[in-house]
Design a protein around this motif. Sequence first.
Motif, PDB file in Angstrom:
ATOM      1  N   CYS A 323       0.774  -1.261   0.018  1.00  0.00           N
ATOM      2  CA  CYS A 323       0.000  -0.046  -0.046  1.00  0.00           C
ATOM      3  C   CYS A 323       0.927   1.245   0.037  1.00  0.00           C
ATOM      4  O   CYS A 323       1.931   1.340   0.708  1.00  0.00           O
ATOM      5  N   HIS A 329       0.771  -2.448   5.234  1.00  0.00           N
ATOM      6  CA  HIS A 329      -0.352  -3.090   4.359  1.00  0.00           C
ATOM      7  C   HIS A 329       0.064  -3.654   3.041  1.00  0.00           C
ATOM      8  O   HIS A 329       0.530  -3.014   2.163  1.00  0.00           O
ATOM      9  N   CYS A 338      -6.403  -0.626  -1.370  1.00  0.00           N
ATOM     10  CA  CYS A 338      -5.759  -1.573  -0.369  1.00  0.00           C
ATOM     11  C   CYS A 338      -7.041  -1.826   0.630  1.00  0.00           C
ATOM     12  O   CYS A 338      -7.738  -0.909   1.227  1.00  0.00           O
ATOM     13  N   TRP A 340      -6.849  -2.925   3.897  1.00  0.00           N
ATOM     14  CA  TRP A 340      -6.593  -2.659   5.194  1.00  0.00           C
ATOM     15  C   TRP A 340      -6.774  -1.261   5.320  1.00  0.00           C
ATOM     16  O   TRP A 340      -7.197  -0.699   6.523  1.00  0.00           O
ATOM     17  N   CYS A 341      -6.583  -0.353   4.458  1.00  0.00           N
ATOM     18  CA  CYS A 341      -7.057   1.131   4.714  1.00  0.00           C
ATOM     19  C   CYS A 341      -8.541   1.302   4.716  1.00  0.00           C
ATOM     20  O   CYS A 341      -9.076   1.940   5.416  1.00  0.00           O
TER      21      CYS A 341
HETATM   22 ZN   LIG Z   1      -3.302   0.628   2.890  1.00  0.00          ZN
END
Ligand SMILES: [Zn+2]
Length: 381
Positions: A323, A329, A338, A340-341
């Motif tokens: 990321c 990430h 992403c 996870w973002c």
């Molecule tokens: Zn991320």
Amino acid sequence: MRTRPRRWPVVVSVLAADGRRWRLAEQVGQGGEGVVFAVADRPGLVAKLVPHPTDPAGHRERIGRLVRRRREPHTARLLSGELGTLAWPLLAVRTVRGEGHGYLMADLRPRHQPLDRLLHAADRERHLPGADWATALRAVAALAALVAAVHAEGYVVGDLKPGNVWVDGRGSVALSDLDSWQFADRGTLFESRPRTPGYTAPERIADPSAAPTRSADDFVLAVLVHQVLMAGLHPFFGLPADGGPYLSLDDNLRHGRCRLTDRRSVRLSEPLPPADLLPGAVRVLLRAAFGEAGRGSPAARPTAADWSRVLGAELGPGRLRRCPAERRHVHTVERPWCPWCDLAGRGHHEYPAEAGAAGPAPAPPRTVRPARPPHSPGRSQ
Ligand SMILES: [Zn+2]
């Protein structure tokens, strides 16, 4: 009928058949099947003891056979260390008064952590602070390859669960509690009896007396792949969408309540890792395992070897992306942005920035762990 004592009596030392004696130090683990002690002055060893086994003679015989098989060519291949580490029984021991029997094995703790600690953000940050999603992917690929090799040599794990799987910061894996494996030796079948809620194949839930098969391991392997890649989320987690009561993960399994195979079967109230963070080929295998065919027909499930091939391919060149906003990430190249973002934007920080690293300041890590139903393994029963 004798009731089992709630507490293990004080054990000072254990004896081998030839009279050698080992002094035990502190207790370092306990499961449904036994208690693990450190061995005094032998930092590489631990002793696993089963207090009052249901069938003491059978248990001793099982340990004896495993100790002997360690030197046989098939087992030696498993113990080469190429695919991972196995805490194989090294020597049968008993307590001085004879009420407990068990074995000495390698201590996995210096290098490995229980798999649980990779699943949930708070544990991961504390015990495996460098781990990212690539570590998770390497761990499940390594686990699949190891289980495939175990199957190829004629063993069934039987009680596959996070408590028996260990992982290090690079995603290498180890297996413990090998005394619960199922195997045949010189015409005798040593069945595996322990089972763990949430980590039991459907046919063993339906028939508690059924012995495990390689396909039963394959089912639980798919559960672990889902949990590890989805930040601890169990594939059968969720409240029944029909308004009925939540009873257990196993009850959800029996009724096919699974977000990945039937999104409308469960109610999920909190932000969870998006299903599309999984690469397409992994989703195909998970659906094959958890859908009607995989639940109803053990032979229809992806095997450990299938998992090893597909997960290994996801570790190939160009398959992972880092990321741009947060270097911890990591995600599949198949997802344009992403995951996870996305999750962090909704308040869940699964792979927060390392201290002092550049990137947006995260909130304290919070695990995607509901109060109920549980993600974590229960005790064996
Ligand atoms: Zn991320």
